[in-house]
Motif scaffolding. Structure first.
Motif, mmCIF file in Angstrom:
data_model
loop_
_atom_site.group_PDB
_atom_site.id
_atom_site.type_symbol
_atom_site.label_atom_id
_atom_site.label_comp_id
_atom_site.label_asym_id
_atom_site.label_seq_id
_atom_site.Cartn_x
_atom_site.Cartn_y
_atom_site.Cartn_z
ATOM 1 N N UNK A 1 35.211 -15.363 9.229
ATOM 2 C CA UNK A 1 36.098 -15.297 10.204
ATOM 3 C C UNK A 1 36.260 -14.108 11.640
ATOM 4 N N UNK A 2 36.841 -12.972 10.520
ATOM 5 C CA UNK A 2 37.831 -11.610 11.250
ATOM 6 C C UNK A 2 36.028 -10.854 11.022
ATOM 7 N N UNK A 3 35.053 -11.204 10.698
ATOM 8 C CA UNK A 3 34.343 -10.186 10.274
ATOM 9 C C UNK A 3 33.122 -10.355 12.219
ATOM 10 N N UNK A 4 33.277 -11.947 12.435
ATOM 11 C CA UNK A 4 32.520 -12.586 13.222
ATOM 12 C C UNK A 4 33.442 -12.080 14.594
ATOM 13 N N UNK A 5 34.412 -12.360 14.329
ATOM 14 C CA UNK A 5 35.751 -11.985 15.448
ATOM 15 C C UNK A 5 35.606 -10.405 16.116
ATOM 16 N N UNK A 6 35.008 -9.316 15.082
ATOM 17 C CA UNK A 6 35.013 -8.332 14.927
ATOM 18 C C UNK A 6 33.625 -7.597 15.998
ATOM 19 N N UNK A 7 33.030 -8.641 15.637
ATOM 20 C CA UNK A 7 31.419 -8.176 16.166
ATOM 21 C C UNK A 7 31.886 -8.657 18.234
ATOM 22 N N UNK B 1 14.040 -15.047 10.735
ATOM 23 C CA UNK B 1 14.798 -13.748 10.456
ATOM 24 C C UNK B 1 15.548 -13.578 11.252
ATOM 25 N N UNK B 2 17.164 -14.165 11.088
ATOM 26 C CA UNK B 2 17.621 -14.189 12.456
ATOM 27 C C UNK B 2 18.366 -12.355 12.284
ATOM 28 N N UNK B 3 18.473 -12.114 11.483
ATOM 29 C CA UNK B 3 19.033 -10.636 11.421
ATOM 30 C C UNK B 3 18.995 -9.419 12.050
ATOM 31 N N UNK B 4 17.199 -9.547 12.193
ATOM 32 C CA UNK B 4 15.813 -9.101 12.697
ATOM 33 C C UNK B 4 15.767 -9.471 14.217
ATOM 34 N N UNK B 5 16.348 -10.681 14.541
ATOM 35 C CA UNK B 5 15.551 -11.455 15.837
ATOM 36 C C UNK B 5 16.263 -10.613 16.856
ATOM 37 N N UNK C 1 25.376 -13.847 18.925
ATOM 38 C CA UNK C 1 24.663 -14.800 18.397
ATOM 39 C C UNK C 1 24.718 -14.725 16.751
ATOM 40 N N UNK C 2 23.884 -12.837 16.520
ATOM 41 C CA UNK C 2 23.765 -12.900 15.442
ATOM 42 C C UNK C 2 24.787 -12.889 13.919
ATOM 43 N N UNK C 3 26.236 -12.409 13.982
ATOM 44 C CA UNK C 3 27.325 -12.740 14.198
ATOM 45 C C UNK C 3 27.577 -14.504 13.384
ATOM 46 N N UNK C 4 27.925 -15.100 14.392
ATOM 47 C CA UNK C 4 27.742 -16.352 14.947
ATOM 48 C C UNK C 4 26.853 -16.926 13.449
ATOM 49 N N UNK C 5 25.377 -16.875 13.721
ATOM 50 C CA UNK C 5 24.891 -17.551 12.490
ATOM 51 C C UNK C 5 24.933 -16.814 11.312
ATOM 52 N N UNK C 6 25.298 -16.115 11.457
ATOM 53 C CA UNK C 6 25.959 -15.401 9.787
ATOM 54 C C UNK C 6 26.894 -16.402 8.960
ATOM 55 N N UNK C 7 27.801 -15.885 10.437
ATOM 56 C CA UNK C 7 29.349 -17.180 10.177
ATOM 57 C C UNK C 7 28.649 -18.352 9.951
ATOM 58 N N UNK D 1 19.759 -23.461 19.272
ATOM 59 C CA UNK D 1 19.194 -22.460 17.490
ATOM 60 C C UNK D 1 20.075 -22.608 16.336
ATOM 61 N N UNK D 2 21.767 -22.596 16.706
ATOM 62 C CA UNK D 2 22.528 -22.876 15.857
ATOM 63 C C UNK D 2 22.076 -24.348 14.959
ATOM 64 N N UNK D 3 21.712 -25.262 15.371
ATOM 65 C CA UNK D 3 21.543 -26.681 14.800
ATOM 66 C C UNK D 3 19.942 -26.201 13.846
ATOM 67 N N UNK D 4 19.239 -25.451 14.780
ATOM 68 C CA UNK D 4 18.235 -25.781 13.945
ATOM 69 C C UNK D 4 18.071 -24.606 13.390
ATOM 70 N N UNK D 5 18.798 -22.963 12.743
ATOM 71 C CA UNK D 5 19.163 -22.391 11.993
ATOM 72 C C UNK D 5 19.406 -23.258 10.869
#
Length: 179
Positions: A122-128, A90-94, A100-106, A53-57
């Protein structure tokens, strides 16, 4: 001749990505294939479906319909078509995990505005809830597919239909990426 035989046996046109790897081994051969195999099928806290999914995104972010179709079709096997379709829309509402959502945002920022990517992201993703290893793996997927999607677009890969992507996905799941 070999491509015709493989196409006849599989019932699917031999994909352009495989043709490039076969004919231009110095461009997209064993080194890229082995790296992709490690990133997509090696040990990871992410499932194969999540990495696909990350690759597709990344492909979606880079407007690469070939890679969206190919990797989205593989992701369906691990995550289901409703989840993959929702995320590609729209991964933000999927209906996916917060990690996974935080990783996709990164990786979206890494792909679309790499100069703006920084330690705060990176800190935001880790915090999530994304672990350091998950973040490294997500960045590796994004790195590989930022290369692959660009060469797929540059070489104007033929876009198979959904049935052919589905057949190819089964092969990719079985064989992986290494040559």
């Amino acid at each position: 001749m070999l491509f015709k035989l493989i196409s006849a046996m599989s019932g699917v046109r031999f994909p352009d990505a495989a043709r490039v790897a076969f004919y231009h081994r110095d461009f997209a051969g064993p080194a890229l294939n082995n790296w992709t195999q490690q990133v997509m099928r090696g040990p990871s806290e992410w499932s194969v479906g999540e990495r696909e999914l990350m690759a597709a995104m990344v492909a979606r972010f880079n407007s690469c319909p070939f890679c969206v179709g190919a990797h989205g079709a593989v992701a369906v096997h691990g995550l289901g078509s409703e989840v993959v379709d929702a995320a590609l829309g729209d991964y933000k509402s999927a209906p996916i995990s917060g990690t996974l959502r935080a990783a996709l945002a990164f990786i979206e920022k890494m792909t679309r505005t790499p100069d703006a990517l920084g330690t705060d992201d990176a800190r935001a993703a880790i915090a999530a809830g994304v672990s350091r290893n998950q973040l490294l793996d997500a960045a590796a997927v994004a790195t590989v597919f930022n290369i692959v999607t660009r060469y797929a677009n540059a070489l104007d890969f033929e876009i198979p239909g959904p049935d052919d992507f589905a057949k190819s996905a089964k092969t990719l799941l079985k064989r992986g990426y290494a040559s």
